[in-house]
Design an enzyme around this catalytic site. Structure first.
Site, PDB file in Angstrom:
ATOM      1  N   HIS A 188      -1.641   3.845  -8.384  1.00 14.35           N
ATOM      2  CA  HIS A 188      -2.003   3.023  -9.548  1.00 14.35           C
ATOM      3  C   HIS A 188      -1.673   3.785 -10.817  1.00 14.35           C
ATOM      4  O   HIS A 188      -1.765   5.010 -10.873  1.00 14.35           O
ATOM      5  CB  HIS A 188      -3.481   2.626  -9.522  1.00 14.35           C
ATOM      6  CG  HIS A 188      -4.433   3.768  -9.367  1.00 14.35           C
ATOM      7  ND1 HIS A 188      -4.667   4.379  -8.162  1.00 14.35           N
ATOM      8  CD2 HIS A 188      -5.207   4.428 -10.272  1.00 14.35           C
ATOM      9  CE1 HIS A 188      -5.545   5.355  -8.318  1.00 14.35           C
ATOM     10  NE2 HIS A 188      -5.885   5.420  -9.597  1.00 14.35           N
ATOM     11  N   ASN A 230      -2.854   9.605 -11.441  1.00 12.36           N
ATOM     12  CA  ASN A 230      -3.451  10.789 -10.830  1.00 12.36           C
ATOM     13  C   ASN A 230      -2.987  10.844  -9.385  1.00 12.36           C
ATOM     14  O   ASN A 230      -3.049   9.839  -8.672  1.00 12.36           O
ATOM     15  CB  ASN A 230      -4.982  10.715 -10.905  1.00 12.36           C
ATOM     16  CG  ASN A 230      -5.482  10.797 -12.338  1.00 12.36           C
ATOM     17  OD1 ASN A 230      -4.981  11.591 -13.126  1.00 12.36           O
ATOM     18  ND2 ASN A 230      -6.446   9.959 -12.683  1.00 12.36           N
ATOM     19  N   HIS A 290       0.840  -1.197   0.000  1.00 13.32           N
ATOM     20  CA  HIS A 290       0.000   0.000   0.000  1.00 13.32           C
ATOM     21  C   HIS A 290       0.875   1.247   0.000  1.00 13.32           C
ATOM     22  O   HIS A 290       1.510   1.575   1.004  1.00 13.32           O
ATOM     23  CB  HIS A 290      -0.952   0.026   1.202  1.00 13.32           C
ATOM     24  CG  HIS A 290      -1.847   1.219   1.170  1.00 13.32           C
ATOM     25  ND1 HIS A 290      -3.021   1.244   0.446  1.00 13.32           N
ATOM     26  CD2 HIS A 290      -1.710   2.449   1.708  1.00 13.32           C
ATOM     27  CE1 HIS A 290      -3.573   2.435   0.565  1.00 13.32           C
ATOM     28  NE2 HIS A 290      -2.793   3.186   1.328  1.00 13.32           N
TER      29      HIS A 290
HETATM   30  P1  5GP Z   1      -8.201   7.415 -10.199  1.00 15.50           P
HETATM   31  O1  5GP Z   1      -9.392   8.287 -10.498  1.00 15.50           O
HETATM   32  O2  5GP Z   1      -7.984   7.287  -8.712  1.00 15.50           O
HETATM   33  O3  5GP Z   1      -6.966   7.767 -10.947  1.00 15.50           O
HETATM   34  O4  5GP Z   1      -8.570   5.978 -10.756  1.00 15.50           O
HETATM   35  C1  5GP Z   1      -9.313   5.039 -10.066  1.00 15.50           C
HETATM   36  C2  5GP Z   1      -9.826   4.063 -11.091  1.00 15.50           C
HETATM   37  O5  5GP Z   1     -10.315   2.918 -10.398  1.00 15.50           O
HETATM   38  C3  5GP Z   1     -11.002   4.601 -11.919  1.00 15.50           C
HETATM   39  O6  5GP Z   1     -10.638   4.590 -13.290  1.00 15.50           O
HETATM   40  C4  5GP Z   1     -12.137   3.637 -11.600  1.00 15.50           C
HETATM   41  O7  5GP Z   1     -12.953   3.351 -12.711  1.00 15.50           O
HETATM   42  C5  5GP Z   1     -11.421   2.409 -11.088  1.00 15.50           C
HETATM   43  N1  5GP Z   1     -12.167   1.615 -10.128  1.00 15.50           N
HETATM   44  C6  5GP Z   1     -12.871   2.086  -9.062  1.00 15.50           C
HETATM   45  N2  5GP Z   1     -13.409   1.076  -8.368  1.00 15.50           N
HETATM   46  C7  5GP Z   1     -13.049  -0.068  -9.027  1.00 15.50           C
HETATM   47  C8  5GP Z   1     -13.328  -1.450  -8.791  1.00 15.50           C
HETATM   48  O8  5GP Z   1     -13.985  -1.855  -7.834  1.00 15.50           O
HETATM   49  N3  5GP Z   1     -12.792  -2.339  -9.674  1.00 15.50           N
HETATM   50  C9  5GP Z   1     -12.035  -1.934 -10.743  1.00 15.50           C
HETATM   51  N4  5GP Z   1     -11.578  -2.895 -11.553  1.00 15.50           N
HETATM   52  N5  5GP Z   1     -11.757  -0.648 -10.985  1.00 15.50           N
HETATM   53  C10 5GP Z   1     -12.263   0.282 -10.138  1.00 15.50           C
HETATM   54 ZN    ZN Z   2      -4.057  -0.148  -0.581  1.00 17.29          ZN
END
Ligand code: 5GP
Ligand code: ZN
Length: 112
Positions: free
Chosen positions: A98, A85, A45
């Site tokens: 990520h 991000n 993490h």
């Molecule tokens: P961020 O906005 O933090 O850069 O990206 C988070 C990403 O996680 C988003 O693109 C969103 O669609 C994805 N995401 C959120 N919850 C889940 C989930 O439960 N499973 C998967 N596979 N993707 C998720």
């Molecule tokens: Zn985590």
């Protein structure tokens, strides 16, 4: 720890896995923004890119070693985008580092 991606890595929440090794887990984004949209995460993490330091940067190296392999497996021979991000201004929604791999179409040039 109440972290969505830690739960996905642990298998407590299902995901469409595309790659895994000792340090890295990769799975399909649940709301794809391109024909190929994969999230690549460290198995430790780490909150965001802003929390990368000498003690954990080996995870980032392992992620970037995995990315070309994942891209090859996905057939992204014409290129792809890698995005992370970081924090509120970048709209980071999941506070576990990520990297998005986006590809499979001609992406737009804008970066925000
Ligand atoms: P961020 O906005 O933090 O850069 O990206 C988070 C990403 O996680 C988003 O693109 C969103 O669609 C994805 N995401 C959120 N919850 C889940 C989930 O439960 N499973 C998967 N596979 N993707 C998720
Ligand atoms: Zn985590």
């Amino acid at each position: 720890m109440d972290c969505l991606f830690c739960k996905i890595i642990a298998g407590e929440i299902p995901s469409a896995k595309v790659f895994e090794n000792d340090s890295v887990y990769a799975f399909r984004d649940i709301a794809p923004q391109a024909p190929v949209h994969i999230l690549v995460v460290p198995k430790a993490h780490i909150t965001s890119a802003d929390a990368v330091c000498a003690e954990n940067s080996a995870y980032v190296a392992k992620i970037f070693e995995a990315i070309p392999e994942i891209a090859k497996n996905e057939g992204l021979t014409n290129g792809y985008r890698v995005i992370t991000n970081c924090g509120e201004d970048a709209c980071q929604t999941v506070k576990h580092l990520h990297f998005h791999i986006l590809g499979g179409k001609q992406l737009q040039g804008q970066m925000g």
